[in-house]
Design an enzyme around this catalytic site. Sequence first.
Site, short mmCIF file in Angstrom:
data_model
loop_
_atom_site.label_atom_id
_atom_site.label_comp_id
_atom_site.label_asym_id
_atom_site.label_seq_id
_atom_site.Cartn_x
_atom_site.Cartn_y
_atom_site.Cartn_z
N ASP A 72 100.97 16.60 92.49
CA ASP A 72 101.80 15.28 92.62
C ASP A 72 103.04 15.45 92.94
OD1 ASP A 72 101.70 12.58 92.58
OD2 ASP A 72 100.60 12.45 90.68
N ASP A 110 97.46 5.29 95.02
CA ASP A 110 97.09 5.10 93.62
C ASP A 110 96.11 3.85 93.35
OD1 ASP A 110 98.24 7.39 92.74
OD2 ASP A 110 100.12 6.32 92.07
#
Length: 762
Positions: free
Chosen positions: A479, A543
Amino acid sequence: MEPLYLRRSGTSLLIDFSTGEAAMLHFGADLGPALPDLSLLGQAVPHSALDVPVTLGVIPQASSGWRGRPGLRGHRNGQAFSARLRVVSVERSSAELSSAGRSRGADCSAVITQADPEAGVSVRTEIRINDGGLLQLRHRLDNDGAGPYSLDELAAVLPVGRAATEILDLTGRWCRESHPQRLPLRQGTWVRSGRHGRTGHDASLLLAAGTPGFGNRHGQVWAVHLGWSGNHESFVDAAADGRTVLGASELLGTGEISVAANASYETPWLYAAYSAAGLDGISDAFYSWFRGRPHHPGVRSGKARPVVLNVWEAVYFDHRLEPLLELAEAAAGLGVERFVLDDGWFRGRRDDHAGLGDWYVDEDLWPEGLTPLIDAVTGHGMEFGLWVEPEMVNLDSDLARAHPDWIAGPAPRSPGGNQSAGGNPPDDGGPAGRLTGRLPMQWRHQQVLDLVNPAAWQYIFDRLDALLSEYRISYLKWDQNRDLAEMGHAGRPSVHAQTQAVYRLLDELRKAHPGVEIESCSSGGARVDLGILERTDRIWASDCNDALERQTIQRWTGVVVPPELVGSHVGPTTSHTTARTHDLSFRAITAMFGHFGLEWDVRRLDDAERTELARAIALFKQYRPLLHSGRMVRADEPDPALRLHGVVSHDGGEALYALVSVATPFAEVPGKVCLPGLLPDTAYRVEAVYPAAEDRRAFLQAAPPAWLAGGVEASGRFLAESGLPMPVLNPEHGLLLAVRRTTAGAPAADPAANSAHPVRNP
């Protein structure tokens, strides 16, 4: 010097050298084997203009009269500001051979070198057209002079046909990435700048120009993408003389690149495609390139893309062994093949305020390390994956306290203390330790770790290498959760160097652990580009797991990136990011056209949900070979409330389509919907495979079309030109259609043949 003419897979590029520089004459459709006398094809000379025709160079130059955006901007202390590059050499490729020894096309790559001895610079341009038609172009600037050369920009450009009058690009935000926008092409320059230090949630994954109203399956389209994960610009430059170029470049900070004597700077690759059949043809070129790579997932590993369970939306930061063991058992029972432990497993990480940088398993949470969980996961026959965010640091971390000088920013910082033996940073006290110098504003309570610093880079490499060596980790979810605002190293801008350091970190870890797959996540889809995808095995498109939002996000991400590289998960019944509630069938059908997975607390399923989810996973596995190898097709559906997309095998033998209702349609019944991409004179059987026709949550109708109950046979031509009557779908629901050839090469009986009235297009 003979012109350079590259041809492959229906695409060609023509470059002329008669003026002394490399002049772009054509990029687009194949012009055939014979060319006219190019010396007769120069531009007209208008009044009140230069006395000779203006050349559009491979590197557009003011010294050749080009009044649009220049290809090279740089100087030596304000001098040598306008280069006059002229051709020194042209190296042409010989015929490339396939593995079977057959020619795949001659002269499909070349290297052009141009130089300006007075300015003391030369530029080496590498061009190739790949099998499938995707073109790659990049430059390398060499400083041949005595002192440093300050580089401001070096752009890659390609000409666009005069028929192009519309521009299409993508934009977005967090949880709403990859949304299209169109505008008319007008004289002047349309520029999309990305100053995020990463690709950006609002990045234009592709910049396209095309004929009026070009769509998925029709119109001429020219499109470019820059394979770079740092700051960048893409642009359409329409000059006053009627010529238009598409281009892109790295967006360099003030004084960021100073090329020393005898040193060089290389641009990222520009990827470009031309299609005479709409955006689906652009996708064909990109997909062919991706799937032809020896390191492409599936090619490299020789195995199918595994069904994933990521635990984030199931447990968040609540990392306790027993609930995670229950999750693993439930996931395995559903058919999950990869279990990913997300954020919260390392020292001090109870929320997102602390711990980033301290890449050690938290002894308080995991007294026996990760081994008990990994043993349980692998014991169920699943792979184990782990979340990391190596490029970032919390000020409340042992790392920041020990090494505040490792935090990137606009001002240099003093070292914070000695690092203890074994690479474990000591606790120096409060957040940030002896931090000096101005920091960039925080983003999600974190700062950027300066990986340009060799010691910081080595620390991160060593920690990740140790984790991958100690534990059976098959997958890293990598990430990167913030923009690189005011990114600096030693007081100088460093987005370029940081991006290269991240690439090198990924490259070295993959070399050390070749069996580990890596996902590129960046607070969702903020780092989706071919630079990062050369080093990773999939991207996380957003997301947002809301299936309605994902229909658009995945559709447009998929114009460039094939589905096997786009993480796509079935989220909870009610989305955590939008609070929308969707039936499982809609969520599963949406996730089907990607790298399928789950992000849901599957311990809490009732019996009906468990049965249906297991069936959806089994369906994905059944069609996975097709979904991850076939041609993507997207219909130009006239009703904006309906969308039809699918994947067709390259031999035309089978296909899987999704008809999706994203809003309330304007007609009371959808009528006939066409299924594009099939072989016209081949017989097919079409069946609705999911959800069941009697599912009243998905349909709003007194009776469905008769064919829905048992399927129907028709020719590919009939299905593409007339189509089938479709059921009335409720908004935010979908229908999965499986199509299979019945008898190889045999045309089906035309359903309209016995009718007194011919069937017409809807």
